[in-house]
Design an enzyme around this catalytic site. Structure first.
Site, PDB file in Angstrom:
ATOM      1  N   LYS A 111      39.059  28.274  46.121  1.00 20.19           N
ATOM      2  CA  LYS A 111      37.906  29.143  46.688  1.00 20.19           C
ATOM      3  C   LYS A 111      37.105  28.209  47.766  1.00 20.19           C
ATOM      4  O   LYS A 111      36.571  28.928  48.652  1.00 20.19           O
ATOM      5  CB  LYS A 111      37.363  29.684  45.527  1.00 20.19           C
ATOM      6  N   LYS A 194      49.238  34.915  45.242  1.00 14.91           N
ATOM      7  CA  LYS A 194      48.858  35.803  44.186  1.00 14.91           C
ATOM      8  C   LYS A 194      48.119  36.894  45.077  1.00 14.91           C
ATOM      9  O   LYS A 194      47.318  37.002  46.027  1.00 14.91           O
ATOM     10  CB  LYS A 194      48.129  35.464  43.046  1.00 14.91           C
ATOM     11  N   LYS A 197      41.805  40.224  45.582  1.00 17.67           N
ATOM     12  CA  LYS A 197      41.071  41.206  46.285  1.00 17.67           C
ATOM     13  C   LYS A 197      40.479  40.597  47.721  1.00 17.67           C
ATOM     14  O   LYS A 197      40.034  41.404  48.700  1.00 17.67           O
ATOM     15  CB  LYS A 197      39.586  41.521  45.412  1.00 17.67           C
TER      16      LYS A 197
HETATM   17  P1  TYM Z   1      39.026  38.288  38.354  1.00 14.84           P
HETATM   18  O1  TYM Z   1      38.047  39.363  38.748  1.00 14.84           O
HETATM   19  O2  TYM Z   1      39.509  37.423  39.323  1.00 14.84           O
HETATM   20  O3  TYM Z   1      40.179  39.023  37.481  1.00 14.84           O
HETATM   21  C1  TYM Z   1      40.095  39.748  36.669  1.00 14.84           C
HETATM   22  C2  TYM Z   1      41.487  39.768  35.806  1.00 14.84           C
HETATM   23  O4  TYM Z   1      42.610  39.929  36.551  1.00 14.84           O
HETATM   24  C3  TYM Z   1      43.457  38.988  36.405  1.00 14.84           C
HETATM   25  N1  TYM Z   1      44.247  38.851  37.608  1.00 14.84           N
HETATM   26  C4  TYM Z   1      45.675  38.982  37.869  1.00 14.84           C
HETATM   27  N2  TYM Z   1      46.446  39.067  37.102  1.00 14.84           N
HETATM   28  C5  TYM Z   1      47.791  39.176  37.423  1.00 14.84           C
HETATM   29  N3  TYM Z   1      48.143  38.979  38.934  1.00 14.84           N
HETATM   30  C6  TYM Z   1      47.349  38.699  40.051  1.00 14.84           C
HETATM   31  N4  TYM Z   1      47.206  38.744  40.967  1.00 14.84           N
HETATM   32  C7  TYM Z   1      45.600  38.761  39.347  1.00 14.84           C
HETATM   33  N5  TYM Z   1      44.521  38.703  39.990  1.00 14.84           N
HETATM   34  C8  TYM Z   1      43.680  38.706  39.239  1.00 14.84           C
HETATM   35  C9  TYM Z   1      42.994  37.842  36.116  1.00 14.84           C
HETATM   36  O5  TYM Z   1      43.585  36.752  35.539  1.00 14.84           O
HETATM   37  C10 TYM Z   1      41.595  38.329  35.293  1.00 14.84           C
HETATM   38  O6  TYM Z   1      42.334  38.520  33.992  1.00 14.84           O
HETATM   39  N6  TYM Z   1      37.113  34.648  35.839  1.00 14.84           N
HETATM   40  C11 TYM Z   1      37.475  35.814  35.695  1.00 14.84           C
HETATM   41  C12 TYM Z   1      36.542  36.741  35.128  1.00 14.84           C
HETATM   42  C13 TYM Z   1      35.834  36.451  33.823  1.00 14.84           C
HETATM   43  C14 TYM Z   1      36.247  36.392  32.550  1.00 14.84           C
HETATM   44  C15 TYM Z   1      35.156  36.085  31.909  1.00 14.84           C
HETATM   45  C16 TYM Z   1      37.582  36.740  32.175  1.00 14.84           C
HETATM   46  C17 TYM Z   1      34.564  36.019  33.872  1.00 14.84           C
HETATM   47  N7  TYM Z   1      34.456  35.854  32.443  1.00 14.84           N
HETATM   48  C18 TYM Z   1      35.419  35.967  30.490  1.00 14.84           C
HETATM   49  C19 TYM Z   1      37.884  36.517  30.622  1.00 14.84           C
HETATM   50  C20 TYM Z   1      36.851  36.202  29.942  1.00 14.84           C
HETATM   51  C21 TYM Z   1      38.266  36.336  36.984  1.00 14.84           C
HETATM   52  O7  TYM Z   1      38.672  35.488  37.517  1.00 14.84           O
HETATM   53  O8  TYM Z   1      38.174  37.647  37.406  1.00 14.84           O
END
Ligand code: TYM
Length: 332
Positions: A111, A194, A197
Site C-alpha cells: 500500500k 488480488k 476495491k
Molecule cells: P478489507 O476491507 O481489505 O477486506 C475485508 C475482508 O475481505 C477479504 N478480502 C478478500 N478475500 C478473498 N479475496 C480477495 N480478493 C479479498 N479482498 C479482501 C479480506 O481478507 C478481509 O477478510 N484488515 C482487514 C479489516 C479488519 C479486520 C479486523 C479483519 C480490521 N480489523 C479485525 C478481521 C479482524 C482488511 O483488510 O479489510
C-alpha cells in the site's frame, strides 16, 4: 462457544472477494459461534478518504452485511469508531508492537509502495488496531481472506509479548479461519493480482451491487487462456485466471475445484463463463436487492449499529479496563 470477530473497511462497494473470502463464511459460522461483525471505519481513514461519504459508506456496508445474511438480532453488528475501547487498546498495542514487526507487513509495503515517506503513520500501525479489534473482545477465531494471514500472526505476536511483559495470560491465542476455494479471489483482468476495491479498473472486480448485465459483461471480458478447462484440479496449476474462475464457481456452489471440473473439464471458456455469470447473478442479485431495500430505511440500519455498539462496548469495556490495569495506569 468460541467468539468470532471480523470486519471490512468501508472504503467502497464490497466486492466478490470480500464476499467469498469473508462475509459468506461469517454467515455460515454465525450458527455455531458468538460473533461480532464490525465495519472498520477507523481503518478506512488510514489512507485518503472522502469525509462526505465515509458515514454513508459505513451504513451501506452494514446494510450489505445484513443483506448477505448476518442476523443483527443474534449477532453484534457495529462500527468501530462507536466503540472507544478499540483505540484505547490499540494505543497500548502501539507500545507493545515493534517497528521491525510492522516493517515486515507485506500489505503495508504494497500500500505504501514508493511513497513510504508520505503515507500516514496510521497506515503503518494499522495491524496494531486490527489486533486490538480482535483482542478487546477476547475473540479467538477470525474468519478472513488469505491476505490477512500475516496480520493475524502479528496479532498473536503482540498478545504474546503483552502477556510476557505484563506476566499474565490475559490475552488468548487467535486463530485465522481462512476458508473455502475462494479465500483469495483474483482480479478478473490479471490473475496475479488480488481482486481489490482500490484497483483503478472496475472491470477487475464484481461489486455486490452490480446488476445482471454488468456481471455478465465483466465475466465475458474476464481474462483467460486459450486452452479448454482441464479435467482435474492439478491442471489448473500455472493457469491463474482459469483457477480463479473455477474457484469462484466452486465457492458459490459449495463444492471444490475438482467438482467443478467434473462438469466443465474439457469444455471451453465460452460455455463455462456463461454458467458462471448465471450462477453469480443467481447468488448476488438477491443481495443487491436486499441491500437496496434496507437502505430505503437508513434509520433501521443506524438503529442496528447503535444497538450493536452498545452490546459491543458492554463486552469490550471491562477487557480494556483490565488491560489498562495490567499496564499499570492509575485508576481513581
Ligand atoms: P478489507 O476491507 O481489505 O477486506 C475485508 C475482508 O475481505 C477479504 N478480502 C478478500 N478475500 C478473498 N479475496 C480477495 N480478493 C479479498 N479482498 C479482501 C479480506 O481478507 C478481509 O477478510 N484488515 C482487514 C479489516 C479488519 C479486520 C479486523 C479483519 C480490521 N480489523 C479485525 C478481521 C479482524 C482488511 O483488510 O479489510
Amino acid at each position: 462457544m468460541q467468539r468470532i470477530l471480523s470486519g471490512i473497511q468501508p472504503t467502497g462497494v464490497p466486492h466478490l472477494g470480500n464476499y467469498l473470502g469473508a462475509v459468506r463464511n461469517w454467515v455460515a459460522l454465525q450458527h455455531s459461534h458468538e460473533c461480532l461483525f464490525c465495519v472498520v471505519d477507523l481503518h478506512a481513514i488510514t489512507a485518503d478518504h472522502d469525509r462526505r461519504t465515509l458515514a454513508s459508506q459505513t451504513r451501506d456496508l452494514a446494510a450489505s452485511y445484513i443483506a448477505c445474511g448476518i442476523d443483527p438480532q443474534k449477532q453484534i453488528l457495529f462500527h468501530q469508531s462507536a466503540v472507544h475501547a478499540h483505540v484505547r487498546l490499540a494505543w497500548i498495542f502501539n507500545c507493545v508492537a515493534r517497528m521491525g514487526w510492522l516493517n515486515r507487513m507485506t500489505q503495508f509495503k504494497d500500500k505504501s509502495g514508493k511513497d513510504r515517506e508520505n503515507v500516514s503513520t496510521g497506515l503503518f500501525v494499522y495491524p496494531n488496531l486490527m489486533a486490538a479489534d480482535i483482542l478487546v473482545y477476547h475473540a479467538t477465531r477470525v474468519p478472513v481472506g488469505d491476505d490477512q494471514r500475516q496480520h493475524i500472526e502479528l496479532a498473536n505476536d503482540i498478545r504474546a509479548k503483552f502477556n510476557h511483559d505484563y506476566e499474565t495470560d490475559f490475552f488468548p491465542e487467535i486463530q485465522a479461519m481462512i476458508m473455502g476455494p475462494a479465500a483469495r479471489v483474483m482480479s478478473l483482468r490479471d490473475g496475479s493480482k488480488k481482486m481489490s476495491k482500490s484497483d483503478a479498473s472496475d472491470q477487475s472486480r464484481i461489486n455486490l451491487t452490480d446488476d445482471a448485465d454488468t456481471i455478465a459483461l465483466k465475466i465475458r471480458r474476464a481474462k483467460t487462456d486459450p486452452e479448454p478447462l482441464p479435467e482435474s484440479a492439478e491442471g489448473l496449476e500455472n493457469r491463474p485466471e482459469a483457477r480463479n474462475l473455477v474457484g469462484i464457481y466452486a465457492a458459490l456452489q459449495d463444492i471444490d475445484h475438482a467438482g467443478v471440473l467434473r462438469e466443465y473439464g474439457g469444455k471451453g471458456f465460452g460455455t463455462f463463463k456463461e454458467a458462471l455469470a448465471a450462477l453469480l447473478v443467481e447468488k448476488l442479485s438477491p443481495i443487491a436487492a436486499e441491500t437496496r431495500r434496507l437502505l430505503a430505511d437508513p434509520g433501521y440500519v443506524d438503529g442496528v449499529l447503535r444497538n450493536g455498539a452498545q452490546r459491543a462496548a458492554a463486552l469490550a469495556d471491562p477487557i480494556v479496563a483490565e488491560a489498562e490495569r495490567l499496564v499499570g495506569f492509575l485508576k481513581v
